[in-house]
Design a protein around this motif. Structure first.
Motif, PDB file in Angstrom:
ATOM      1  N   CYS A 128       0.853  -1.180   0.000  1.00 19.68           N
ATOM      2  CA  CYS A 128       0.000   0.000   0.000  1.00 19.68           C
ATOM      3  C   CYS A 128       0.896   1.238   0.000  1.00 19.68           C
ATOM      4  O   CYS A 128       2.050   1.193   0.408  1.00 19.68           O
ATOM      5  CB  CYS A 128      -0.852   0.075   1.262  1.00 19.68           C
ATOM      6  N   CYS A 162       3.503   2.386   3.039  1.00 20.64           N
ATOM      7  CA  CYS A 162       3.725   1.202   3.891  1.00 20.64           C
ATOM      8  C   CYS A 162       5.088   1.265   4.590  1.00 20.64           C
ATOM      9  O   CYS A 162       6.132   1.340   3.952  1.00 20.64           O
ATOM     10  CB  CYS A 162       3.642  -0.051   3.036  1.00 20.64           C
ATOM     11  N   ALA A 215       6.510  -1.111   6.175  1.00 22.93           N
ATOM     12  CA  ALA A 215       7.238  -2.376   6.028  1.00 22.93           C
ATOM     13  C   ALA A 215       8.178  -2.351   4.826  1.00 22.93           C
ATOM     14  O   ALA A 215       9.240  -2.984   4.837  1.00 22.93           O
ATOM     15  CB  ALA A 215       6.245  -3.526   5.901  1.00 22.93           C
ATOM     16  N   ILE A 246       3.780  -8.225  -0.891  1.00 21.84           N
ATOM     17  CA  ILE A 246       4.578  -7.073  -1.338  1.00 21.84           C
ATOM     18  C   ILE A 246       5.683  -7.536  -2.290  1.00 21.84           C
ATOM     19  O   ILE A 246       5.970  -6.877  -3.293  1.00 21.84           O
ATOM     20  CB  ILE A 246       5.212  -6.346  -0.121  1.00 21.84           C
ATOM     21  N   ASN A 256       3.817  -4.100  12.578  1.00 23.24           N
ATOM     22  CA  ASN A 256       2.724  -3.187  12.247  1.00 23.24           C
ATOM     23  C   ASN A 256       1.544  -3.397  13.192  1.00 23.24           C
ATOM     24  O   ASN A 256       0.439  -2.948  12.945  1.00 23.24           O
ATOM     25  CB  ASN A 256       2.317  -3.304  10.772  1.00 23.24           C
ATOM     26  N   MET A 292      -1.999  -7.842   9.380  1.00 18.86           N
ATOM     27  CA  MET A 292      -2.465  -6.949   8.328  1.00 18.86           C
ATOM     28  C   MET A 292      -2.816  -7.703   7.052  1.00 18.86           C
ATOM     29  O   MET A 292      -3.804  -7.411   6.397  1.00 18.86           O
ATOM     30  CB  MET A 292      -1.400  -5.890   8.034  1.00 18.86           C
TER      31      MET A 292
END
Ligand SMILES: Cc1ncc(C[n+]2csc(CCOP(=O)(O)OP(=O)(O)O)c2C)c(N)n1
Ligand code: SF4
Lengths: 384, 304
Positions: free
Chosen positions: B25, B28, B30, B57, B133, B137
């Motif tokens: 996203c 993000c 991460a 991802i 996070n 998620m």
């Protein structure tokens, strides 16, 4: 060199001779002696391998998966609950096409806690994509590990060498242990085409859309089926080097038999004795030992059973609500044959209950009766 | 929170090992974490990726957003799969390759804790990173044991938000007495990079706990990720420190000591909190910070 060793140590010797590089294992009866012996071999320097003492079977298989993906020959051993805990990672190994070899000692699943022989544990993993070999003696165990590595690395699939708890795992028999030179001739070092390599980076096992996933499964199926072509040649090479011949299925006196008894594992050894005795007395009973369960040797079985009227299948396992698994698979293999034998499934020896020569004779007599059931599951030696 | 933050935020690396075209996203945390981590570790790194947002991802077959080898593995096997990879490299005599297990908080604090603990107890020569996070998620923002008390998630709805504290993963790992455990954050890229460089030079297990804010799960607008990460530290919610051999605590960033309300109020997941609940959280944060100071044997923070 001949040595009197237990079935579990036959595995350890084979793993040492295979020059396995990474071993990861977790203790469970009746498997433990395999890896105890291997850890001794590593400690004494007879085997140059990394031995990882993991905290669970799930992690044991994950370690093997990591090691194999990074290009090393990997091994683990387990039984029963341990195999059940590994289930998810078994899919991971096969899906990633990693030729890991595992020794699996057939033991019943709890509850009731039961450490004795029962094939339900390994057969419950039949759809994970692992090749499965069932052994009848300690020599066969040792040889099957070597053959399993050779085959697994040829078709890029993991393989499980399976044998009965205690009847083989803890029983001592004379085993011919081949020399390292012989084994090296048969089993070259593992050099995978693809591996985790920083000089040639690739991603393995990523998200796979409907555009690709099905083809990958098709390839796994094809690789599994290719064993039918590849394995006979490997068996032949094996016998050329080691002098011992193996077949996918082992028919004995099946030609013109009035009844064929089909079994696997140590039951086949007892059954052979019974069948020899009955045939010496003028009966015509055939015996079929099934050594390879995955891929299922449907064609070979059909060929041997052509013209046979009745097959009695002795299953040391149960699929609840259906019956014995070998019987079920045999029926499926035969169902499109126009002339097919009647298949009668018998459940025997669950949880280590003895399968005696008398119980095998009973199976033969019951199957011979004209009204022997076609659909129901027959139980042998059940207490009222 | 002035010019230096902006400079760090826009820092580029000579050797970008995370490519564009990844599936994260916008904003993000991460991804930012991985970028800096790989910049520090370099191309001789193998990534072991258990199920988490990063499994997506990294990109679908036949693509990869990482320029290093990646092995996707089962959710709970970050520690054990990485152990196997390390064992194979060892047998092949390759000692100059980093093995990086990269897992989310769920894969680390919860389902993966057993295999992580096993690997850590064996002191496997791996760098285990948890990008935190604070929820599951990948499967749509469910509560994990890293979710802070009172936070909203899809399994801790506003009417019944999480009623237990966040698990102290650093203490659990430090309890294993491994050579190196550290927290770091995308809010402090220099610290993050330095810690991965340090981890690279240490033999044995290194555990890095990286705060990686998530706009989708925390409900804030995507340009705030780095700012929130910095606030987490400056409000003492996420202190940045190291633990050596499970014994020696060193705090690396001096918090500005802002009220926790500043951090909470930017995020939709805390929008239901009452002033009293915010006070309770503040009290907890203060207590935990004092506790950490004591472990670092500091009466109060003195910056080196
Ligand atoms: C055994 C198993 N259970 C559940 C899942 C489904 N699953 C995949 S990713 C995920 C959430 C991962 O959460 P976390 O580790 O916090 O990483 P994040 O997605 O937040 O980055 C879950 C529950 C799974 N892959 N395997
Ligand atoms: S959900 Fe959160 S962690 Fe996952 S990709 Fe999106 S922003 Fe990143």
């Amino acid at each position: 060199m001949k040595k009197v060793i237990m079935g579990n140590h036959a595995v350890s010797h084979a793993v040492m001779l295979a020059r396995t590089e990474v071993i990861a294992a977790y203790p469970i009866t009746p498997q433990t002696q395999i890896v105890e012996e291997l850890s001794n071999m590593c400690a004494e320097g007879k085997l140059r391998a990394k031995f990882i003492k993991v905290e669970s079977e799930h992690s044991a298989m994950a370690c093997c998966v990591g090691a194999s993906a990074a290009g090393s020959r990997a091994f683990t051993a387990t039984s029963s609950q341990g195999l059940a805990l590994m289930h998810e990672m078994l899919h991971w190994a096969a899906g990633a096409r990693l030729p890991i070899v595992m020794a699996e000692v057939n033991r019943a699943l709890a509850p009731g806690w039961n450490i004795w022989a029962d094939q339900s544990d390994s057969l419950a993993q039949r759809d994970t994509g692992w090749l499965q070999f069932y052994c009848t003696c300690n020599q066969e165990i040792l040889d099957s590990i070597l053959i399993a590595y050779r085959l697994a690395e040829t078709v890029s699939l993991p393989a499980m060498v399976v044998y009965d708890a205690f009847y083989l795992s803890h029983t001592y028999e004379a085993v011919d242990i081949p020399s390292p030179e012989q084994v090296d001739k048969f089993l070259p070092p593992y050099r995978p085409e693809f591996k985790l390599d920083v000089d040639n980076p690739m991603a393995f096992g990523s998200l796979t859309t409907p555009d690709y996933y099905m083809e990958m499964r098709h390839q796994i199926h094809q690789a599994t089926e290719s064993v039918h072509q590849v394995l006979p040649a490997i068996y032949q090479q094996f016998s050329g080097i080691f002098g011992r011949a193996y077949k996918v299925i082992e028919p004995y006196a099946c030609d013109g038999a009035e009844l064929v008894l089909l079994s696997s594992g140590t039951i086949s050894s007892t059954a052979r004795m019974v069948v020899e005795k009955l045939n010496a007395a003028g009966r015509k009973i055939g015996l079929l030992n099934v050594r390879v369960f995955r891929p299922f040797p449907a064609e070979q079985l059909k060929n041997v059973l052509r013209g046979v009227k009745k097959v009695a299948v002795l299953d040391r396992n149960i699929s609840f609500g259906q019956g014995g698994i070998f019987a079920q698979e045999l029926k499926a293999a035969l169902c499109n044959e126009t002339q097919r034998p009647q298949v009668i499934g018998f459940i025997a020896g669950l949880g280590g209950r003895d399968i005696t020569p008398a119980s095998i004779e009973e199976v033969i007599e019951r199957a011979q009766k004209p009204d022997a059931s076609q659909h129901e599951v027959e139980w042998v030696g059940l207490k009222e | 929170m002035g010019g230096t933050e902006r400079m760090n935020h826009e820092k580029t690396h000579e050797n970008e090992l995370v490519c564009s075209g990844h599936y994260a996203c916008q904003g993000c945390g991460a991804v930012i974490a991985m970028r800096h981590a790989l910049a520090a570790l370099g191309p001789r790194t193998i990534v072991v990726l258990p199920a988490c947002c990063w499994s997506v991802i990294a990109g679908p077959y036949p693509y990869s957003a990482l320029r290093v080898p990646v092995f996707h593995t089962a959710f709970e096997t970050g520690g054990s799969t990485a152990s196997g990879v390390r064992a194979a490299l060892e047998m092949q005599g390759k000692s100059d390759i980093n093995v990086l297990a990269w897992a989310g908080d769920g894969g680390t604090f919860d389902i993966g804790l057993q295999s992580l603990s096993g690997a850590v107890e064996r002191n496997e020569d791996i760098i285990y990173t948890c990008y935190d996070n604070e929820a599951y998620m990948n499967t749509g923002i469910q509560q994990s044991s890293a979710t802070p008390a009172r936070a909203w998630t899809t399994t801790s709805p506003e009417a019944h938000p999480k009623d237990t504290q966040k698990k102290n993963i650093v203490q659990i790992l430090a309890g294993h007495k491994i050579p190196y455990v550290a927290t770091t954050s995308i809010g402090f890229p220099d610290d993050l990079i330095a810690k991965f460089e340090k981890a690279k030079s240490i033999r044995g297990t290194k555990f890095l706990h990286v705060l990686a804010p998530c706009p989708s799960g925390w409900k804030y607008s995507s340009q705030l990720s780095v700012r929130l990460a910095r606030l987490a530290t400056h409000c003492k919610v996420f202190p940045i420190y190291e633990v050596f051999d499970g014994e020696t605590y060193v705090i690396n960033v001096e918090p500005e000591g802002r009220p926790v309300k500043e951090y909470l109020s930017l995020q939709g997941r805390f929008s239901h909190l009452t002033p009293r609940q915010i006070d309770e959280i503040q009290a907890r944060v203060d207590y935990d910070w004092e506790h950490l100071l004591h472990k670092a044997m500091l009466e109060k923070f003195e910056f080196e």
